[in-house]
Design an enzyme around this catalytic site. Sequence first.
Site, PDB file in Angstrom:
ATOM      1  N   ARG A   1       8.308  -8.185  15.293  1.00 41.57           N
ATOM      2  CA  ARG A   1       7.993  -7.127  15.205  1.00 41.57           C
ATOM      3  C   ARG A   1       7.149  -6.296  15.617  1.00 41.57           C
ATOM      4  NH1 ARG A   1      10.804  -4.169  10.717  1.00 41.57           N
ATOM      5  NH2 ARG A   1       9.122  -2.510  10.540  1.00 41.57           N
TER       6      ARG A   1
ATOM      7  N   HIS B   1       4.806   0.120  -0.050  1.00 45.18           N
ATOM      8  CA  HIS B   1       5.728  -0.894   1.401  1.00 45.18           C
ATOM      9  C   HIS B   1       4.507  -2.068   1.444  1.00 45.18           C
ATOM     10  CE1 HIS B   1       3.649   2.654   2.981  1.00 45.18           C
ATOM     11  NE2 HIS B   1       4.089   1.806   4.028  1.00 45.18           N
TER      12      HIS B   1
ATOM     13  N   ASP C   1       1.011   5.454   1.662  1.00 41.61           N
ATOM     14  CA  ASP C   1       0.188   5.806   3.099  1.00 41.61           C
ATOM     15  C   ASP C   1      -0.454   7.154   2.046  1.00 41.61           C
ATOM     16  OD1 ASP C   1       1.454   4.471   4.811  1.00 41.61           O
ATOM     17  OD2 ASP C   1       2.946   5.743   4.780  1.00 41.61           O
TER      18      ASP C   1
ATOM     19  N   HIS D   1       1.019  -1.480   0.171  1.00 38.12           N
ATOM     20  CA  HIS D   1      -0.243   0.349   0.418  1.00 38.12           C
ATOM     21  C   HIS D   1       1.132   1.175   0.143  1.00 38.12           C
ATOM     22  CE1 HIS D   1       1.110  -0.465   4.042  1.00 38.12           C
ATOM     23  NE2 HIS D   1       1.032   0.657   4.123  1.00 38.12           N
TER      24      HIS D   1
END
Length: 333
Positions: free
Chosen positions: A272, A262, A207, A205
């Site tokens: 993570r 990303h 941002d 996607h």
Amino acid sequence: MVVLSLPAALDDYSLIQTRKPPGLFPGIPVVDLSDPDAKTLIAEACEFGIFKVVNHGVPVEFMNRLEAEALRFFNLPQSEKDRAGPPDPFGYGSKRIGPNGDVGWIEYILLNTNPEVISHKSFSIFQENPEIFRSAVDCYVSAVKKMACEVLELVADGLEIKPRNVLSKLLRDEKSDSCFRLNYYPPCPELQALNGRNLVGFGEHTDPQIISVLRSNNTSGLQICLRDGTWVTVPPDQTSFFINVGDSLQVMSNGRFKSVKHRVLADHTKSRISMIYFGGPPLSEKIAPLPSLLAEGEESNYKEFSWWEYKRSAYKSRLGDDRLGLFEKSASQ
């Protein structure tokens, strides 16, 4: 020939086949905010779309304290975490990302940066000591927002835009529609049975906001898509911040700056955790190329829209959709 079957626990998740990269991508621009040439370096880095900032001024203890509080929450029993959900869109969410069918190997907390909203949600997240979590979020977001505004003012300086707060004032506005997200990607031991396939933690996607500021722990997983379509892995750095150009800033620069696609891939042994501040303008703000960045006779590549219009359109889309495509001017216009 023996073919490994897909572990039952992963049936509902997205899997992708990726070639093993030669290593971590070394080409992410790095900008020292104390460098006298930072304004020039940042303007150049925005053309790449993502860059790392060092000497950023955000206290390390703010990062560590918030990460510890977030991990404390994500390690709670599922029944306790569910009390803070489902997201509306703020609150606790698991697996489902947005309302349109996107799924990831992820848990998250999404908060509005309005202090009153953060306070309300934090009572659902930590019922015993909500003020500790609220304080950790407030301190961190305040410091990161200040740094994000500094970055945007350096962008203006590098482009010789006046006034230099033409971008940063949108984040400082009391009606700024900014938000803050804590993402947690638990380890996935079943990945070893996937025979070269990778499990998607958060799908590809861009941002939509003006700028996003990411800090993660020392676990890799973040990937960006280069101009030639190649996906590369961003080296983790838990003491620095990664700045993403958002769709809105791409429009305001008339496409000079790029909003990079990303994604995040899961790891089979390490968790993570990432913290992302999304700097958005007020809902009524009109988004269009800045006149001072248009050369004489240069046409806008985008139709003007309000942030509310774009946000609403993005909310109705899937993660991987070309959100800006709907607002690009056709060649005949």
